[in-house]
Design a protein around this motif. Structure first.
Motif, short mmCIF file in Angstrom:
data_model
loop_
_atom_site.label_atom_id
_atom_site.label_comp_id
_atom_site.label_asym_id
_atom_site.label_seq_id
_atom_site.Cartn_x
_atom_site.Cartn_y
_atom_site.Cartn_z
N GLN A 1 2.67 21.45 -7.18
CA GLN A 1 1.25 21.80 -7.11
C GLN A 1 0.38 20.63 -6.68
O GLN A 1 -0.66 20.35 -7.27
N THR A 2 0.83 19.94 -5.64
CA THR A 2 0.09 18.80 -5.09
C THR A 2 0.00 18.96 -3.57
O THR A 2 0.52 19.93 -3.00
N TYR A 3 -0.62 17.99 -2.92
CA TYR A 3 -0.73 18.02 -1.47
C TYR A 3 0.59 17.69 -0.78
O TYR A 3 0.65 17.69 0.44
N ARG A 4 1.63 17.43 -1.54
CA ARG A 4 2.93 17.14 -0.93
C ARG A 4 3.41 18.31 -0.09
O ARG A 4 4.05 18.12 0.94
N ASN A 5 3.11 19.53 -0.53
CA ASN A 5 3.50 20.70 0.27
C ASN A 5 2.35 21.70 0.40
O ASN A 5 2.56 22.87 0.66
N ARG A 6 1.11 21.20 0.24
CA ARG A 6 -0.05 22.09 0.29
C ARG A 6 -1.21 21.41 1.00
O ARG A 6 -1.43 20.21 0.83
N CYS A 7 -1.94 22.18 1.80
CA CYS A 7 -3.20 21.68 2.36
C CYS A 7 -4.28 22.72 2.15
O CYS A 7 -3.99 23.90 1.88
N CYS A 8 -5.53 22.30 2.28
CA CYS A 8 -6.67 23.20 2.06
C CYS A 8 -7.52 23.27 3.32
O CYS A 8 -7.92 22.24 3.86
N ILE A 9 -7.79 24.48 3.78
CA ILE A 9 -8.64 24.69 4.94
C ILE A 9 -9.80 25.59 4.54
O ILE A 9 -9.80 26.17 3.44
N LEU A 10 -10.80 25.71 5.44
CA LEU A 10 -11.94 26.56 5.15
C LEU A 10 -11.82 27.85 5.94
O LEU A 10 -11.95 27.86 7.17
N SER A 11 -11.57 28.95 5.24
CA SER A 11 -11.41 30.26 5.86
C SER A 11 -12.74 31.02 5.78
O SER A 11 -13.70 30.56 5.16
N PRO A 12 -12.79 32.21 6.37
CA PRO A 12 -14.02 33.01 6.26
C PRO A 12 -14.40 33.32 4.81
O PRO A 12 -15.57 33.54 4.51
N ASN A 13 -13.40 33.31 3.92
CA ASN A 13 -13.65 33.64 2.52
C ASN A 13 -13.69 32.42 1.61
O ASN A 13 -13.62 32.55 0.39
N GLY A 14 -13.79 31.24 2.20
CA GLY A 14 -13.83 30.03 1.39
C GLY A 14 -12.56 29.21 1.52
O GLY A 14 -11.80 29.37 2.48
N ILE A 15 -12.31 28.35 0.55
CA ILE A 15 -11.13 27.48 0.60
C ILE A 15 -9.86 28.31 0.55
O ILE A 15 -9.70 29.19 -0.29
N ASN B 1 0.87 -1.18 0.00
CA ASN B 1 0.00 0.00 0.00
C ASN B 1 0.90 1.23 0.00
O ASN B 1 1.50 1.57 1.03
N VAL B 2 1.04 1.87 -1.15
CA VAL B 2 2.02 2.94 -1.30
C VAL B 2 1.35 4.31 -1.38
O VAL B 2 0.43 4.52 -2.19
N PHE B 3 1.83 5.23 -0.56
CA PHE B 3 1.32 6.59 -0.52
C PHE B 3 2.47 7.58 -0.69
O PHE B 3 3.64 7.22 -0.51
N SER B 4 2.13 8.82 -1.00
CA SER B 4 3.11 9.90 -1.03
C SER B 4 3.08 10.64 0.30
O SER B 4 2.11 10.56 1.05
N SER B 5 4.14 11.37 0.57
CA SER B 5 4.20 12.22 1.75
C SER B 5 3.37 13.48 1.48
O SER B 5 3.61 14.19 0.50
N HIS B 6 2.37 13.76 2.34
CA HIS B 6 1.51 14.92 2.16
C HIS B 6 1.54 15.81 3.39
O HIS B 6 1.77 15.34 4.51
N TYR B 7 1.27 17.09 3.17
CA TYR B 7 1.19 18.08 4.24
C TYR B 7 -0.26 18.20 4.72
O TYR B 7 -1.10 18.69 3.98
N LEU B 8 -0.54 17.74 5.93
CA LEU B 8 -1.88 17.81 6.49
C LEU B 8 -2.90 17.39 5.44
O LEU B 8 -3.79 18.15 5.04
N ALA B 9 -2.77 16.16 5.01
CA ALA B 9 -3.48 15.61 3.86
C ALA B 9 -5.00 15.73 3.99
O ALA B 9 -5.54 15.89 5.09
N PRO B 10 -5.70 15.63 2.85
CA PRO B 10 -7.17 15.69 2.88
C PRO B 10 -7.76 14.46 3.57
O PRO B 10 -7.09 13.43 3.73
N ILE B 11 -9.00 14.56 3.95
CA ILE B 11 -9.68 13.50 4.68
C ILE B 11 -9.65 12.18 3.91
O ILE B 11 -9.49 11.11 4.49
N GLU B 12 -9.79 12.28 2.59
CA GLU B 12 -9.80 11.08 1.75
C GLU B 12 -8.52 10.26 1.94
O GLU B 12 -8.55 9.02 1.92
N TYR B 13 -7.41 10.92 2.13
CA TYR B 13 -6.12 10.26 2.35
C TYR B 13 -6.19 9.36 3.58
O TYR B 13 -5.73 8.20 3.56
N TYR B 14 -6.79 9.87 4.64
CA TYR B 14 -6.87 9.10 5.89
C TYR B 14 -7.90 7.99 5.80
O TYR B 14 -7.76 6.95 6.47
N PHE B 15 -8.91 8.15 4.99
CA PHE B 15 -9.86 7.06 4.74
C PHE B 15 -9.11 5.85 4.18
O PHE B 15 -9.31 4.72 4.62
#
Length: 205
Positions: free
Chosen positions: A38-52, A5-19
Motif C-alpha cells: 500500500q505504498t507508491y512502490r506499485n501505485r501512482c495517483c492521477i487526476l481523473s474526471p471523478n477526482g484522484i 541519498n537512498v530512495f525506494s523504487s516507485h511507480y510513476l512517483a509523486p512530484i515530491e519524489y522528483y523534487f
C-alpha cells in the motif's frame, strides 16, 4: 551512518519524489529493502474526471516477507490496458499528452517485465530523460543501512506532503479543484518542459 541519498523504487512517483531526486543528484535505489504494501512502490495517483484515481500494479503474492527486488508483476488481468486507458481518459486533452504519448505507450503495450523494480526503473529513466535531469541513479547491491539522507519512508499515500505546491492548470481542476503532489505524469502532461522549473521552485511548508 553513511551519507548516501537512498530512495525506494516507485511507480510513476509523486512530484515530491522528483523534487528530492533533483536536490540530491546522486541517488541509490534500495531494491534490497523489505517490500512495503500500500505504498507508491506499485501505485501512482492521477487526476481523473471523478477526482484522484489510484493505478496499482498487481503483484504475485509472496508466501513470506519478500525483498522489493523479488516482487513479481502479475499479468492475470490486463492491468496495463486499464492503466493506459485511465491515463488517456485523464490526460488526452492536456497540452502535452500527445507530445509525450509515444514515450510511454511502449510501457503498456510492449514487452512484459517480470519484476516490479525492472518496470519502475525503466519508467523512471524515461522520465529523467524527458525532464533532462542530471541525476545519477544506481541500484543497491545489498540492503542499505539507515543514512542521513534516507527517503525510503518519506513518500506515502497516507502522508501529507511537506512541500507547498503552487496551483497549475490541471485538466479536471475546474471540477475537482487543484490537487497537489500527484504522479509526475500530471505535471509532465500539463506543463511539459516547464515541469522542471516548477519542481525546482517548490518550497517546504
Amino acid at each position: 551512518m553513511s551519507d548516501k541519498n537512498v530512495f525506494s523504487s516507485h511507480y510513476l512517483a509523486p512530484i515530491e519524489y522528483y523534487f528530492h531526486l533533483i536536490n540530491c543528484g546522486n541517488v541509490t535505489i534500495d531494491t534490497y529493502e523489505n517490500y512495503v504494501k500500500q505504498t507508491y512502490r506499485n501505485r501512482c495517483c492521477i487526476l481523473s474526471p471523478n477526482g484522484i484515481q489510484n493505478l496499482t500494479i498487481p503483484l504475485v503474492k509472496a508466501k513470506k516477507r519478500n525483498l522489493t527486488k523479488n516482487m513479481v508483476i502479475a499479468y492475470d488481468d490486463n492491468w496495463r490496458k486499464i492503466h493506459w486507458k485511465s491515463l488517456e481518459s485523464a490526460y488526452r486533452s492536456s497540452p502535452y499528452f500527445e507530445y509525450y504519448e509515444d514515450d510511454f505507450y511502449p510501457f503498456y503495450h510492449g514487452e512484459k517485465p517480470e519484476y516490479l523494480t525492472e518496470f519502475n526503473s525503466a519508467l523512471n529513466k524515461k522520465i529523467i530523460e524527458l525532464l533532462n535531469l542530471e541525476i545519477t541513479i544506481a541500484d543497491s547491491s545489498k540492503y542499505t543501512e539507515e543514512t542521513k539522507n534516507d527517503y525510503r519512508m518519506t513518500f506515502s499515500p497516507k502522508k501529507e506532503t511537506k512541500l507547498k505546491f503552487p496551483p497549475y492548470i490541471q485538466v479536471f481542476g475546474d471540477r475537482n479543484g487543484f490537487t497537489p503532489n500527484l504522479s509526475i505524469l500530471d505535471i509532465l502532461f500539463n506543463e511539459g518542459p516547464n515541469s522542471v522549473n516548477y519542481i525546482k521552485s517548490l518550497k517546504a511548508i
